[in-house]
Design a protein around this motif. Structure first.
Motif, PDB file in Angstrom:
ATOM      1  N   UNK A 107     -13.768 -31.112 -16.508  1.00  0.00           N
ATOM      2  CA  UNK A 107     -12.974 -30.234 -17.441  1.00  0.00           C
ATOM      3  C   UNK A 107     -12.742 -29.152 -16.497  1.00  0.00           C
ATOM      4  N   UNK A 108     -13.030 -29.057 -15.491  1.00  0.00           N
ATOM      5  CA  UNK A 108     -12.185 -27.759 -14.840  1.00  0.00           C
ATOM      6  C   UNK A 108     -11.026 -27.807 -14.167  1.00  0.00           C
ATOM      7  N   UNK A 109      -9.233 -28.012 -14.730  1.00  0.00           N
ATOM      8  CA  UNK A 109      -8.514 -28.306 -14.788  1.00  0.00           C
ATOM      9  C   UNK A 109      -7.785 -26.553 -14.956  1.00  0.00           C
ATOM     10  N   UNK A 110      -8.675 -25.584 -15.671  1.00  0.00           N
ATOM     11  CA  UNK A 110      -7.639 -24.630 -15.619  1.00  0.00           C
ATOM     12  C   UNK A 110      -6.149 -24.593 -14.139  1.00  0.00           C
ATOM     13  N   UNK A 111      -6.857 -24.823 -13.020  1.00  0.00           N
ATOM     14  CA  UNK A 111      -6.356 -24.511 -11.959  1.00  0.00           C
ATOM     15  C   UNK A 111      -5.361 -25.413 -11.462  1.00  0.00           C
ATOM     16  N   UNK A 112      -5.651 -26.341 -12.140  1.00  0.00           N
ATOM     17  CA  UNK A 112      -4.402 -27.789 -11.578  1.00  0.00           C
ATOM     18  C   UNK A 112      -3.367 -27.299 -12.494  1.00  0.00           C
ATOM     19  N   UNK A 113      -3.681 -26.644 -14.075  1.00  0.00           N
ATOM     20  CA  UNK A 113      -2.349 -26.872 -14.377  1.00  0.00           C
ATOM     21  C   UNK A 113      -1.680 -25.320 -14.500  1.00  0.00           C
ATOM     22  N   UNK A 114      -2.230 -24.063 -14.207  1.00  0.00           N
ATOM     23  CA  UNK A 114      -1.865 -23.103 -13.835  1.00  0.00           C
ATOM     24  C   UNK A 114      -0.721 -23.648 -12.098  1.00  0.00           C
ATOM     25  N   UNK A 152       3.236 -25.289 -21.864  1.00  0.00           N
ATOM     26  CA  UNK A 152       3.776 -23.874 -21.771  1.00  0.00           C
ATOM     27  C   UNK A 152       5.154 -23.442 -21.296  1.00  0.00           C
ATOM     28  N   UNK A 153       5.549 -24.696 -20.036  1.00  0.00           N
ATOM     29  CA  UNK A 153       6.435 -24.115 -19.359  1.00  0.00           C
ATOM     30  C   UNK A 153       8.186 -23.495 -20.476  1.00  0.00           C
ATOM     31  N   UNK A 154       8.108 -23.858 -21.637  1.00  0.00           N
ATOM     32  CA  UNK A 154       9.156 -23.693 -22.089  1.00  0.00           C
ATOM     33  C   UNK A 154       8.584 -22.374 -23.158  1.00  0.00           C
ATOM     34  N   UNK A 155       7.884 -22.374 -23.979  1.00  0.00           N
ATOM     35  CA  UNK A 155       6.951 -21.032 -24.210  1.00  0.00           C
ATOM     36  C   UNK A 155       6.847 -20.267 -23.239  1.00  0.00           C
ATOM     37  N   UNK A 156       6.757 -19.796 -21.772  1.00  0.00           N
ATOM     38  CA  UNK A 156       6.830 -19.070 -21.449  1.00  0.00           C
ATOM     39  C   UNK A 156       8.295 -18.521 -20.362  1.00  0.00           C
ATOM     40  N   UNK A 272      -2.571 -14.926 -18.090  1.00  0.00           N
ATOM     41  CA  UNK A 272      -2.365 -13.928 -18.273  1.00  0.00           C
ATOM     42  C   UNK A 272      -3.017 -15.179 -19.455  1.00  0.00           C
ATOM     43  N   UNK A 273      -2.252 -16.583 -19.604  1.00  0.00           N
ATOM     44  CA  UNK A 273      -1.620 -17.593 -20.682  1.00  0.00           C
ATOM     45  C   UNK A 273      -3.752 -17.726 -21.009  1.00  0.00           C
ATOM     46  N   UNK A 274      -3.518 -17.455 -22.700  1.00  0.00           N
ATOM     47  CA  UNK A 274      -4.857 -18.271 -22.208  1.00  0.00           C
ATOM     48  C   UNK A 274      -4.707 -19.962 -22.578  1.00  0.00           C
ATOM     49  N   UNK A 275      -3.459 -20.293 -23.337  1.00  0.00           N
ATOM     50  CA  UNK A 275      -3.533 -22.247 -23.476  1.00  0.00           C
ATOM     51  C   UNK A 275      -4.235 -22.564 -21.557  1.00  0.00           C
TER      52      UNK A 275
END
Length: 885
Positions: A107-114, A152-156, A272-275
Motif C-alpha cells: 500500500x506504500x505506493x506514494x513514492x512510486x507514483x511521485x 495527475x501529469x495533465x493536471x499538474x 505537495x499534490x494530495x492525490x
C-alpha cells in the motif's frame, strides 16, 4: 568511467531532494554549457528487474547493481542521476527506485507514483523496463501506476510529447510482432480510461506520447547476445534530439542552466499534490490485517480434506452434486473471514472479501493479483506459500467438471442421433431434436440446483438428467464458452455424419448409374449404327432423370439449401456423363477389332446370315465394298462423342477420303498418300470439341490402313477359292470349241455313221480310254498338283497301267481273276511318285504357292490389294479370272 559518469543520488528514499548534489553534478559534467542540446532519459520498472544493469550497459554509467549472490533485495533507493558516456548530444540518465518492492509494502505506493510522475515530467525519453512474462498482467506491467501518473501529469504540468520506450526483458519464443500489439492496446486502454481536462478530452495518445517497443535477450542466460542487442539500442540514442530522433518534440525544454531549478520545482509540486499522498493509518491497518485473515483462510482451504477429496474425485470423473459440495466448503471459510474481519474498515473489509472470493474461485484473477518479482519471490511469502496451490485447484476443478458435463452431453447426442436415424427419421429433424435435448441437459447441469425444476418443466422433453450440479454459489463463472464449444462439437459431429451419409448415398446412386448404363452402352457402341448416339442420349437422359428423382427424394430429410442440392444433382449428372465418356473411350480403343469383326460378318455371310460359298456367281468386288463400308461406318460412329443433335461431317469425310478417295496401302515402292485423303492430316474434327474427340482424323487414317492390311488376306483367299471352284467344275472345252468340233468334224462323224465297223472300233477305243482314265485317276492327278506334275505322273504310269489292264482282261477271259492284294507294283510305284510330288490343298492346288495378286475395281474407285509375303507370280489366267468374276 566512474569519473565521467558522476553518479549522484538526486532524491533519497524519504523524498528529500539533494540540491547540493545536483549542483555539483551539473558543474562536473558541464551541463550548463550545453544550452538546449541535451536530453534526459529515465527508467522505471519493477524492483530487481535489472534497470541499473541495463543503464550501465546502455550508457556506460556506473549505477550500483544488485549482487545476486547476496540475495535479491532493493538496490536503488530514491532517484539517482548520472551522465551517459560517449553520447552526442549530452544525455542525462535517471535511475528510479523499483516499483512493487517488498520493502515499502503493497500500500506504500506514494513514492512510486511521485518518482514516476517526476520522470515523465522531466525526461525526454522514459524507459519502461518489464519482463516478457509480465505482459498482460496488471500490476507487474505498471498499469495502475501509469494510469495515476497520466491523470495527475495533465493536471499538474503542461503536457509535452515524451517518448515511452518499453524494453521487454528476457524475451521468449513469442515473436515481438505478437507482443507489441498487446502492449500498445494496454497503453491505449489506460489513456482512454484516464479522466482528462476538458481541453484534452478527445486528444489522442499520440499527441502526448511516442510509444516505442523493443526486446532484449536474457542477460544471465545469453549475455553476449544481450550485449549485442544493447549496443544496437544504444545507436538510437545518438542524435536523439534531432528531427526524427528518439526524443519527443522538446517544446517545453528548459535551458541546461535552468535544469536544477526546474527539477526542484517539479518535485515540490509533486510532493505537495494530495492525490499522491499515503493512505491513512486506519486504512493501512485494515488493509494489512484483512489481507492476513484472507490469506489464512485461503491457506486452510488448500489443506481442507473435503476439498482435497472432492478435487481428486473430479479428476477421476464427474461428481454428482459437485457445486453444492464445493459451495459448502467455500461458504465455511468465507463466513470465518466475515466473523474475524467484522471490526475493520468496511470498505477495506469488503474489498479484501472480494479478493478472497476471487482468489478462491478464479485462478486467473488470483494469478494476476499475485505480483511476482524477477525470480518468482512472492510478497509475504510466509503467508502466501500455500495460496498459489489452492488457486490452481478450485477453478480448474470447475473447468474439469464442465468438461465432463460437455463430454457426457456430446456422447448423449451421438447416441440419440444414431438411434433416431436408425428409425428412419429425417436427418435435419433428428439433429435439431437431439441438439435441443443435449443442450438442455448441459444447461441443467450448469445451473443452480434451485433452477433445475424450472429447466425440466420448460423443456417439454423427457430425458435422464445428468444431476452433476456444477454451479457454485458466490461465483459468477460463465459456462458460455464451454457451452459454445459443446454446440460447436455437436455441429461438427452432425456435419461429419451428414457428410458421411451424403457421400454414402451419392456412392450408391453412382453405382446404380453404372449398373444401368454399362451393358446398354456396350451393346449400342458395339452395334455402331446411325442411331447409336441418339439412342445413347435417350438412355443417358432416362437413367439420369430416374436417379436424380430418387436422389432428390432421399435427401429431402437433410433440408439442404437449394444451391447444395443443385450441386449434388449436378455431380450425379456429371458422373453419368463421365461413365458414358469412359465407356466410349474404352470401346474406341477396341475399334480396330470391332471393324474387323464387322467386316468378317458382312463379307463371310449373306443377307440371311448364312456362310458364303465362293462360287462363280459371287461378286467379290461388291461384297468387299459393302463389308468395308460397314466397317467404316462403325469407325465414323466411334470417332467422336455426340452429346447433342448437332450434325457433323465425320462420316461423309471418312467415306469420301477413305472409300471414294482410294487410300492405298503403302508398299515398299510407294509410301505416299493420295491427295484426296491429305485433309485427314489433322488432330481435330471441325464440328467436335477436342475433349469430345475419341479418334482423331490422323488416327482414323492410320486405323484404316491397318484395317485394309489385316483384311486383305481374307479377300485374297475368297478370290482364290472362287478361282479354284471355277477350275474344278470346268473340265469341258469352251462352247465355241465344241461348236468348232461339230462343224469341222461333221464329215468324220458321218463317216462313222456310214461304216459300223469304225463305230465298233471307236467304241472299243472309248472303253479302253475310259478304263485308263479311271485306272490312272487323271482328274485326281491334275487336281493335286500342277499340270506339269500331272503329265509326268501320267506318263510314268501309262505303260504299266495298259499292261496291267490287258493282263486282267486275259485272266478274266480264262476265268482266273487276280487277287486284289497281288496287283503289280506299278501302282505302288506310281503312288510313290505321287508322294514325292508336293501335295496341295484343293483350293490352292491350281494356284502358284508364292504368287498371289488380286485387284478389285469398280466404276467409282479402285482398291488395290498387295501382300508383302507373296514374292512370285504365275503367268496364268488367275488374275484375269478374278477380274472377270
Amino acid at each position: 568511467m566512474e569519473e565521467d559518469s558522476c553518479a549522484t543520488q538526486l532524491i533519497d528514499a524519504n523524498g528529500q531532494f539533494n540540491v547540493e548534489g545536483l549542483e555539483n553534478f551539473i558543474k562536473k559534467v558541464k551541463l550548463a554549457e550545453c544550452g538546449l542540446s541535451y536530453a534526459v532519459v529515465s527508467i522505471m520498472g519493477p524492483q530487481s528487474s535489472g534497470k541499473s544493469t541495463l543503464l550501465n550497459h546502455l550508457f556506460h554509467t556506473n549505477f550500483t547493481e544488485m549482487d545476486a549472490y547476496k540475495g535479491r533485495s532493493q538496490t536503488t533507493k530514491g532517484i539517482w542521476i548520472a551522465k551517459c558516456v560517449g553520447l552526442d548530444p549530452c544525455t542525462i540518465a535517471l535511475d528510479l527506485e523499483g516499483t512493487d518492492g517488498s520493502e515499502r509494502g503493497e500500500d506504500d505506493t506514494a513514492f512510486e507514483k511521485q518518482s514516476a510522475l517526476f520522470a515523465l515530467a522531466i525526461s525526454d525519453i522514459v524507459l519502461i523496463n518489464m519482463w516478457c512474462h509480465d505482459i498482460g498482467r496488471e500490476h507487474a506491467a505498471n498499469k495502475p501506476l501509469l494510469k495515476t501518473v497520466f491523470q495527475v501529469m495533465m493536471r499538474l504540468f503542461s503536457p509535452r510529447k515524451t517518448t515511452l520506450l518499453f524494453v521487454i526483458r528476457d524475451k521468449t519464443k513469442t515473436p515481438l510482432k505478437l507482443l507489441e500489439p498487446v502492449l500498445r492496446d494496454d497503453i491505449q486502454k489506460i489513456w482512454d480510461t484516464v479522466p482528462k481536462p476538458h481541453a484534452h478530452k478527445n486528444t489522442p495518445l499520440s499527441e502526448f506520447f511516442n510509444v516505442e517497443i523493443t526486446a532484449l535477450s536474457s542477460y544471465e542466460e545469453k549475455e553476449e547476445k544481450f550485449k549485442e542487442e544493447v549496443f544496437q539500442l544504444r545507436q538510437r540514442f545518438f542524435h536523439s534530439i534531432s528531427p526524427g530522433g528518439l526524443a519527443g518534440d522538446r517544446c517545453g525544454v528548459v535551458p541546461a542552466s535552468g535544469f536544477s531549478f526546474s527539477a526542484q520545482q517539479i518535485w515540490k509540486v509533486i510532493k505537495e499534490n494530495k492525490d499522491l499522498d499515503l493512505p491513512a493509518h486506519k486504512i493501512m491497518v485494515a488493509t494489512v490485517r484483512c489481507e492476513e485473515i484472507a490469506n489464512e483462510k485461503l491457506s486452510h482451504l488448500t489443506s481442507d480434506e473435503g476439498w482435497l477429496s472432492l478435487e481428486e474425485a473430479v479428476q477421476a470423473g464427474p461428481v454428482s452434486g459437485f457445486g453444492k459440495k464445493l459451495s459448502s466448503i467455500l461458504e465455511k471459510y468465507f463466513s470465518e473471514y466475515d466473523k474475524e474481519a467484522a471490526y475493520f474498515d468496511q470498505g477495506v473489509r469488503n474489498a479484501k472479501r472480494q479478493q478472497l472470493e476471487s482468489k478462491a474461485l478464479d485462478s486467473r484473477k488470483s494469478q494476476s493479483s499475485m505480483r511476482f518479482g524477477r525470480f518468482g519471490v512472492v510478497w509475504l511469502a510466509n503467508l502466501f506459500g500455500k495460496l498459489m496451490d489452492s488457486t490452481e485447484f478450485v477453478h480448474p476443478a470447475y473447468v474439469t467438471m464442465l468438461g465432463h458435463l460437455r463430454a457426457k452431453a456430446l456422447v448423449s447426442f451421438k447416441t440419440r442421433l444414431e438411434q433416431s436415424l436408425s428409425k428412419g427419421e429425417g436427418f435435419a429433424a433428428s439433429v435439431r431434436s437431439c441438439t435441443r435435448s443435449c443442450m438442455l441437459e448441459f444447461d441443467e447441469g450448469c445451473a443452480d440446483s434451485n433452477n433445475h425444476y424450472a429447466l425440466r418443466t420448460s423443456s417439454f422433453l423427457t430425458f435422464p438428467s445428468l444431476l452433476l450440479d456444477v454451479a457454485i454459489r458466490h461465483s459468477n463463472w460463465d459456462a458460455s464458452k464451454v457451452r459454445d464449444k459443446l454446440r460447436r462439437d455437436i455441429g461438427g459431429h452432425a456435419s461429419s455424419v451428414r457428410h458421411a451419409k451424403l457421400s454414402e448415398m451419392i456412392a450408391v446412386y453412382e453405382k446404380q448409374l453404372a449398373l444401368a448404363l454399362m451393358e446398354p452402352l456396350e451393346f449400342l457402341l458395339e452395334a455402331g449404327r446411325e442411331d447409336t448416339w441418339p439412342s445413347i442420349r435417350k438412355l443417358l437422359k432416362r437413367v439420369t432423370e430416374v436417379a436424380v428423382s430418387e436422389f432428390s427424394t432421399t435427401i429431402a430429410g437433410f433440408e439442404l439449401d437449394q444451391a447444395t442440392v443443385d450441386m449434388m444433382v449436378q455431380t450425379l449428372r456429371d458422373h453419368a456423363r463421365n461413365l458414358v465418356e469412359k465407356k466410349a473411350r474404352e470401346e474406341a480403343g477396341k475399334v480396330l477389332i470391332r471393324m474387323k469383326d464387322r467386316f468378317s460378318t458382312v463379307f463371310n455371310h449373306d443377307n440371311d446370315s448364312m456362310p458364303r460359298v465362293w462360287t462363280w456367281r459371287e461378286d467379290i468386288r461388291t461384297i468387299t465394298k459393302d463389308a468395308r463400308s460397314a466397317a467404316l461406318k462403325l469407325l465414323s460412329v466411334m470417332a467422336a462423342i455426340r452429346w447433342d443433335e448437332k450434325p457433323d461431317k465425320i462420316e461423309n469425310l471418312l467415306f469420301s477420303s477413305l472409300m471414294d478417295g482410294a487410300v492405298s496401302i503403302p508398299s515398299s515402292q510407294d509410301r505416299s498418300i493420295g491427295s484426296p485423303a491429305d485433309f485427314l492430316a489433322s488432330s481435330n474434327w471441325e464440328e467436335v470439341s477436342h475433349k469430345d474427340t475419341l479418334i482423331t482424323p490422323v488416327q482414323c487414317k492410320s486405323l484404316w490402313r491397318q484395317f485394309i492390311a489385316e483384311t486383305e488376306y481374307t479377300v485374297t483367299q475368297a478370290i482364290l477359292a472362287q478361282e479354284a471352284h471355277r477350275k474344278s467344275n470346268n473340265w469341258l472345252p469352251p462352247l465355241w470349241a465344241i461348236l468348232a468340233i461339230i462343224v469341222l468334224g461333221f464329215n468324220e462323224f458321218m463317216l462313222l455313221l456310214r461304216n459300223p465297223l469304225y463305230l465298233a472300233v471307236f467304241f472299243v477305243v472309248f472303253l479302253l480310254s475310259r478304263a485308263l482314265w479311271a485306272q490312272m485317276d487323271i482328274v485326281g492327278e491334275f487336281q493335286q498338283g500342277t499340270q506339269l506334275a500331272g503329265l509326268l505322273s501320267i506318263s510314268s504310269r501309262f505303260v504299266p497301267t495298259i499292261t496291267n489292264l490287258l493282263r486282267r482282261l486275259a485272266e478274266e477271259a480264262q476265268g482266273h481273276p487276280i487277287p486284289e492284294a497281288s496287283r503289280p507294283a506299278s501302282s505302288a510305284a506310281s503312288q510313290s511318285f505321287r508322294n514325292q510330288t508336293p501335295q496341295r490343298n484343293p483350293v490352292s492346288s491350281s494356284i502358284p504357292e508364292l504368287a498371289v495378286s488380286s485387284s478389285v475395281s469398280s466404276t467409282e474407285s479402285v482398291v488395290e490389294y498387295s501382300s508383302p509375303n507373296l514374292t512370285q507370280r504365275r503367268n496364268t489366267n488367275i488374275q484375269e479370272a478374278g477380274i472377270s468374276s
